[in-house]
Design an enzyme around this catalytic site. Sequence first.
Site, PDB file in Angstrom:
ATOM      1  N   ASN A  85     -12.383   0.939   0.826  1.00  0.00           N
ATOM      2  CA  ASN A  85     -13.378   1.355  -0.169  1.00  0.00           C
ATOM      3  C   ASN A  85     -14.748   0.834   0.229  1.00  0.00           C
ATOM      4  OD1 ASN A  85     -12.913  -1.482  -1.272  1.00  0.00           O
ATOM      5  ND2 ASN A  85     -10.975  -0.491  -1.756  1.00  0.00           N
ATOM      6  N   GLU A  99     -10.011  -2.146  -5.802  1.00  0.00           N
ATOM      7  CA  GLU A  99     -10.600  -3.430  -5.387  1.00  0.00           C
ATOM      8  C   GLU A  99     -11.980  -3.669  -6.021  1.00  0.00           C
ATOM      9  OE1 GLU A  99      -9.064  -5.780  -4.359  1.00  0.00           O
ATOM     10  OE2 GLU A  99      -7.411  -5.042  -3.116  1.00  0.00           O
TER      11      GLU A  99
END
Length: 222
Positions: free
Chosen positions: A31, A76
């Site tokens: 990410n 996350e």
Amino acid sequence: MSIRYEAERSDVAAAARTMLETGLVVNTSGNVSVRIGEHVAITPSGCPYEDLAPSDIVVLDLDGKPVDGDLVPSSETPLHLSLYKGDESIGAIVHTHSVYATAVSTLVDTLPAIHYQIADLGGPVPVAPYRTFGTPELAAVVSDAMKGRHAALMQNHGAVTVGDTVDQALSRCITLEWLSRVYLIAQQNGTPSLIDDEELERVKAQQKKFRGEQKKRLRNRK
Ligand SMILES: [Zn+2]
């Protein structure tokens, strides 16, 4: 119709595609985020990177409250927010499960200074101990490992890098993956020699000098 923070969200989507194209991520692992003042623009959870539109990038405040976008943000997100809150100088964050960095994370406590380019990551790269993905516990150990560094490995998980811009964070992720590869090949064939801290400081001074000069010349071109 224009959307809020369109330029920054386009940058995040473009960085996610570059991660896919350069092989840093497979499927939807990894990410990327950028800080925009008190807000953060971050990739959504579990969406194919090749199709990401700027409006798919989720905008949150530093406490994780939604600001814009209708998708679920990256799992996350706690890690990204913890890093931004802990260091005001961080402008962007990239996290991957890239092959060589993940392999190294299972073998050592620190990726040592096997090449001078590790200076761009702040020096030898610490490995944060394993914690379950997406938890505040993982965010805490990684934030701790990142202190004074621009990169960390996450044990049995992957890599994270930070930068002033998303391009810098991405470039550091590519450097970390390359260093990890060099390390694995070197230590399969013997005991690698290492660069000491004093020399790494000289390297940092050299990097600063060359980058400063190049910036000056590029400015003069305009
Ligand atoms: Zn991960």
